[in-house]
Scaffold this active site. Structure first.
Site, PDB file in Angstrom:
ATOM      1  N   SER A 244      43.213  38.012  33.012  1.00 14.60           N
ATOM      2  CA  SER A 244      42.531  36.812  33.190  1.00 14.60           C
ATOM      3  C   SER A 244      43.488  35.550  33.373  1.00 14.60           C
ATOM      4  O   SER A 244      44.223  35.760  34.357  1.00 14.60           O
ATOM      5  CB  SER A 244      41.690  36.464  31.776  1.00 14.60           C
TER       6      SER A 244
ATOM      7  N   ASP B 108      31.160  40.096  34.828  1.00 18.03           N
ATOM      8  CA  ASP B 108      32.096  39.386  34.071  1.00 18.03           C
ATOM      9  C   ASP B 108      31.440  38.211  34.077  1.00 18.03           C
ATOM     10  O   ASP B 108      31.111  37.325  34.903  1.00 18.03           O
ATOM     11  CB  ASP B 108      33.425  39.209  35.080  1.00 18.03           C
TER      12      ASP B 108
ATOM     13  N   HIS C 146      34.516  41.108  30.753  1.00 19.91           N
ATOM     14  CA  HIS C 146      35.805  40.277  31.167  1.00 19.91           C
ATOM     15  C   HIS C 146      36.937  41.142  30.672  1.00 19.91           C
ATOM     16  O   HIS C 146      38.208  41.175  30.974  1.00 19.91           O
ATOM     17  CB  HIS C 146      35.728  39.092  30.842  1.00 19.91           C
TER      18      HIS C 146
END
Length: 253
Positions: A94, A195, A225
């Site tokens: 991320s 996600d 995610h």
């Protein structure tokens, strides 16, 4: 500021040939990267999993940090690992992927390669965009963390999203997007098929704009995610080791 139990950074001493720097995501902690780090250590690599400033303590402290703080800390960790290892790869989840891209843009061939898991370089989510506009007057909003498909698995992360810190992250995104063509290192880009935090367009933008001759993509069909803790973690870990070993073989020719 006391650090939450389990949020501590980790270091595994292994080969002097290959080092891997692991970077967690926004509002997360090194706990999301530790299983990956342990796997990489078993493969013989030297591994560092730092805790970014403002993370692993309180969301209020995170609100007192900005993206240059996170990036500067990661760059210092990269330098420390480079002193120990011949080649250093950077793996990020991320926002960790965002920072990894920035390192590659700034440091060029000093970065041996990247493994990016659901990296963020933009958002089209209305709630996130409104939140950044509200940041000067509203300190926090509902949490973004914990997007995991695997039952019973929890991510160690804040229960609130610090909006001033999120607004700073949003100012990093256009810089990273602008400089994506400066990324020429080998890249393994992993994205979750579903996600709920980072939209699929992020991976598409990264893939379309980096200039890496060696660009590999893997779709994680059974994870959300936080894929490093999810159903596809074993696949991700295996592919990452294969990626490092193949890049090393090419560079040794």
């Amino acid at each position: 500021m006391p650090v939450l139990a389990g949020a501590e950074p980790f270091y595994f001493d292994g080969s002097a040939e290959v080092g891997v720097l692991l970077c967690h995501g926004f509002t997360g902690t090194p706990a999301a990267m530790r299983p990956w780090g342990e796997y990489l250590a078993e493969a013989g690599f030297t591994v560092r999993g730092p805790r970014l400033p403002g993370h692993g303590t309180t969301w209020q402290e995170c609100n007192r940090t900005r993206w240059p703080d996170w990036y500067g800390w990661l760059r210092g960790e990269f330098a420390a690992l480079s002193d120990r290892c011949d080649t250093v790869f950077v793996f990020g989840l991320s926002m960790g992927g965002t920072l990894a891209l920035r390192l590659a843009q700034d440091l060029g061939p000093a970065v041996g390669g990247l493994v990016l898991v659901n990296p963020s370089v933009l958002t089209r989510r209305l709630d996130a965009r409104i939140a950044t506009l509200l940041a000067p007057v509203v300190p926090s909003a509902a949490a973004l963390a914990g997007d995991i498909a695997r039952p019973g698995v929890l991510e160690q992360a804040y229960d609130r999203t610090p909006l001033r810190a999120l607004a700073s992250l949003s100012r990093l995104w256009p810089l990273v997007r602008r400089d994506l063509p400066r990324v020429t290192q080998p890249v393994l880009l992993a994205r979750s098929a579903v996600d709920h935090v980072v939209e699929p367009v992020n991976a598409a933008v990264v893939a379309a704009n980096v200039r890496s001759e060696d660009l590999r993509e893997v779709v994680l069909h059974n994870s959300y995610h936080v894929a490093t803790l999810d159903n596809d973690a074993p696949l991700l870990f295996q592919r990452s080791v294969e990626f490092v070993e193949s890049v090393r073989q090419v560079s040794a020719r």
